[in-house]
Design a protein around this motif. Structure first.
Motif, PDB file in Angstrom:
ATOM      1  N   SER A   1       0.806  -1.217   0.000  1.00 22.96           N
ATOM      2  CA  SER A   1       0.000   0.000   0.000  1.00 22.96           C
ATOM      3  C   SER A   1       0.843   1.274   0.000  1.00 22.96           C
ATOM      4  O   SER A   1       0.321   2.365   0.192  1.00 22.96           O
ATOM      5  N   GLY A   2       2.150   1.122  -0.197  1.00 21.58           N
ATOM      6  CA  GLY A   2       3.023   2.289  -0.228  1.00 21.58           C
ATOM      7  C   GLY A   2       2.942   3.028  -1.551  1.00 21.58           C
ATOM      8  O   GLY A   2       2.152   2.685  -2.441  1.00 21.58           O
ATOM      9  N   HIS A   3       3.798   4.020  -1.699  1.00 22.58           N
ATOM     10  CA  HIS A   3       3.727   4.907  -2.861  1.00 22.58           C
ATOM     11  C   HIS A   3       4.698   4.531  -3.971  1.00 22.58           C
ATOM     12  O   HIS A   3       4.618   5.093  -5.068  1.00 22.58           O
ATOM     13  N   VAL A   4       5.639   3.616  -3.713  1.00 22.85           N
ATOM     14  CA  VAL A   4       6.604   3.241  -4.744  1.00 22.85           C
ATOM     15  C   VAL A   4       5.918   2.350  -5.782  1.00 22.85           C
ATOM     16  O   VAL A   4       5.213   1.394  -5.439  1.00 22.85           O
ATOM     17  N   LYS A   5       6.115   2.654  -7.044  1.00 28.41           N
ATOM     18  CA  LYS A   5       5.571   1.824  -8.115  1.00 28.41           C
ATOM     19  C   LYS A   5       6.542   0.674  -8.396  1.00 28.41           C
ATOM     20  O   LYS A   5       7.758   0.854  -8.360  1.00 28.41           O
ATOM     21  N   TRP A   6       5.983  -0.496  -8.685  1.00 26.27           N
ATOM     22  CA  TRP A   6       6.827  -1.665  -8.946  1.00 26.27           C
ATOM     23  C   TRP A   6       6.305  -2.416 -10.171  1.00 26.27           C
ATOM     24  O   TRP A   6       5.127  -2.328 -10.520  1.00 26.27           O
ATOM     25  N   LEU A   7       7.197  -3.150 -10.804  1.00 24.12           N
ATOM     26  CA  LEU A   7       6.812  -4.046 -11.888  1.00 24.12           C
ATOM     27  C   LEU A   7       7.696  -5.278 -11.836  1.00 24.12           C
ATOM     28  O   LEU A   7       8.800  -5.248 -11.291  1.00 24.12           O
ATOM     29  N   ILE A   8       7.188  -6.360 -12.374  1.00 17.68           N
ATOM     30  CA  ILE A   8       7.912  -7.628 -12.373  1.00 17.68           C
ATOM     31  C   ILE A   8       8.705  -7.774 -13.676  1.00 17.68           C
ATOM     32  O   ILE A   8       8.223  -7.481 -14.761  1.00 17.68           O
ATOM     33  N   GLY A   9       9.915  -8.244 -13.521  1.00 16.98           N
ATOM     34  CA  GLY A   9      10.755  -8.586 -14.652  1.00 16.98           C
ATOM     35  C   GLY A   9      11.630  -9.763 -14.278  1.00 16.98           C
ATOM     36  O   GLY A   9      11.338 -10.499 -13.333  1.00 16.98           O
ATOM     37  N   CYS A  10      12.696  -9.952 -14.993  1.00 18.49           N
ATOM     38  CA  CYS A  10      13.676 -10.986 -14.672  1.00 18.49           C
ATOM     39  C   CYS A  10      14.974 -10.612 -15.383  1.00 18.49           C
ATOM     40  O   CYS A  10      14.987  -9.724 -16.238  1.00 18.49           O
ATOM     41  N   GLU A  11      16.050 -11.257 -15.013  1.00 18.64           N
ATOM     42  CA  GLU A  11      17.321 -11.059 -15.700  1.00 18.64           C
ATOM     43  C   GLU A  11      17.820 -12.427 -16.148  1.00 18.64           C
ATOM     44  O   GLU A  11      18.245 -13.239 -15.331  1.00 18.64           O
ATOM     45  N   ILE A  12      17.731 -12.656 -17.438  1.00 21.42           N
ATOM     46  CA  ILE A  12      18.100 -13.958 -17.991  1.00 21.42           C
ATOM     47  C   ILE A  12      19.619 -14.047 -18.169  1.00 21.42           C
ATOM     48  O   ILE A  12      20.243 -13.164 -18.753  1.00 21.42           O
TER      49      ILE A  12
ATOM     50  N   SER B   1       2.064  -5.520 -11.891  1.00 22.48           N
ATOM     51  CA  SER B   1       2.656  -4.279 -11.418  1.00 22.48           C
ATOM     52  C   SER B   1       1.577  -3.501 -10.672  1.00 22.48           C
ATOM     53  O   SER B   1       0.410  -3.923 -10.661  1.00 22.48           O
ATOM     54  N   ASN B   2       1.950  -2.410 -10.050  1.00 20.23           N
ATOM     55  CA  ASN B   2       0.950  -1.496  -9.500  1.00 20.23           C
ATOM     56  C   ASN B   2       0.948  -0.188 -10.256  1.00 20.23           C
ATOM     57  O   ASN B   2       0.507   0.853  -9.753  1.00 20.23           O
ATOM     58  N   LEU B   3       1.420  -0.221 -11.499  1.00 16.02           N
ATOM     59  CA  LEU B   3       1.518   0.988 -12.302  1.00 16.02           C
ATOM     60  C   LEU B   3       0.142   1.483 -12.770  1.00 16.02           C
ATOM     61  O   LEU B   3       0.005   2.649 -13.136  1.00 16.02           O
TER      62      LEU B   3
END
Length: 334
Positions: free
Chosen positions: A55-66, A330-332
């Motif tokens: 519930s914070g204000h930082v936006k996040w998204l999922i990725g990966c590093e292959i 994400s929460n974008l």
């Protein structure tokens, strides 16, 4: 809350902070957007649920590093640090999850071989030490370095190898350049240049990745999972992947983009950033900035360089405009 980093690691691979701790550190440092891009690893269902509940204000998204093999022009095989970021990837994608399982098992076997080599040099270290450092998750070189630090007697061996490299640098310009770059970094990073990379000063310790797929297959895997494929930290592989070939790969759309700057602060980074920006302009490739954060101090180091951090502002919005990605992971969109 304006800075952005599209390259960050957690305890799911070789980072020292959990997803929640990364978000807390980001909030404290004024980083408003982070992409979680763990090495050949995706968040568990429990971790995804916790992120969805954030519930914070930082936006996040999922990725990966292959951890990718080289492009077919260079044989397609394994090499240290040839990594491709997948941004906006679906963490439930079956093929991507299978890749992560295979890569994780291979990393454990690789670690065991490296431990055997280190013990042959007189280091005190065990596979259990490395697994303890990793928390039982994906095992990487940072965990091996942490395991070495568990035994104070190992410091003397590291220092002896460093002294040998310093002596060799007197008569070898190539070694001198590597030595200078190593000495610009924190002492905790010395083992990578001394013996834990494929072009390290001391051969015979490092073991290359035991499971990789070549670059085009890595990119296809990322794209099939809904992501964009961005080459990470080119300066670390520029000796093998020359600029002209990289530009060809971008122009042919075999890569979607390139990371202009990450957590590498040696003397060559400024030059390569300008070169990569011009290359992206000519080819229409995507560009990103990331911390390549593994520790709290990595994020703090990034924001302390206000000129660099300012370059990251707005990059996520630009990517979203061009890619039109699925924002489910994400929460974008909130």
């Amino acid at each position: 809350m304006s800075y952005e980093s599209l390259h960050n690691h957690t305890t799911a691979s070789d980072g020292l902070q959990t997803h929640a701790e990364v978000l807390a550190t980001a909030a404290a440092c004024g980083v408003g957007t982070v992409a979680f891009t763990d090495h050949d690893s995706l968040p568990t269902p429990a971790e995804l649920a916790a992120l969805k509940a954030y519930s914070g204000h930082v936006k996040w998204l999922i990725g990966c590093e292959i951890t990718s093999g080289l492009p077919r022009e260079l044989g397609g095989g394994a090499t240290s640090m040839f990594h491709i970021l997948g941004l906006f990837t679906d963490p439930t994608d079956t093929a991507l999850l299978q890749h992560c399982r295979l890569a994780g098992a291979a990393r454990t076997e690789r670690m065991e071989r490296i431990v055997t080599n280190l013990r042959g040099l007189g280091f005190t270290i065990s596979a259990d030490d490395c697994l303890k450092a990793s928390g039982g998750e994906v095992v990487g070189r940072p965990h091996i370095v942490q395991a070495l630090r568990m035994h104070p007697g190992n410091d003397a061996i590291i220092e002896a190898i460093r002294a040998d490299m310093g002596q060799a640098a007197v008569s070898s310009p190539a070694v001198a350049m590597d030595y200078m770059r190593m000495m610009e970094r924190d002492k905790s990073d010395y083992p990578y240049r001394l013996f834990l990379s494929d072009d390290a000063f001391l051969p015979g310790v490092y073991v290359d990745y035991l499971y990789v797929i070549d670059m085009d297959k890595s990119v296809a895997l990322i794209r099939a999972a809904g992501g964009a494929a961005v080459l990470a930290h080119w300066p670390t592989v520029s000796r093998k992947l020359k600029a002209d070939l990289l530009e060809k790969l971008l122009a042919e759309r075999r890569l979607d983009g390139v990371e202009l700057r990450s957590g590498y602060f040696d003397s060559e980074v400024g030059r390569s950033e300008r070169e990569l920006a011009a290359m992206a302009e000519r080819t229409g490739a995507l560009t990103t900035y990331g911390i390549d954060g593994h520790r709290q101090k990595d994020i703090e180091h990034f924001v302390a360089d206000a000129q660099l951090a300012a370059k990251s502002v707005g990059q996520t919005a630009k990517l979203m405009q061009r890619l039109q990605p699925d924002l489910a992971w994400s929460n974008l969109g909130t």
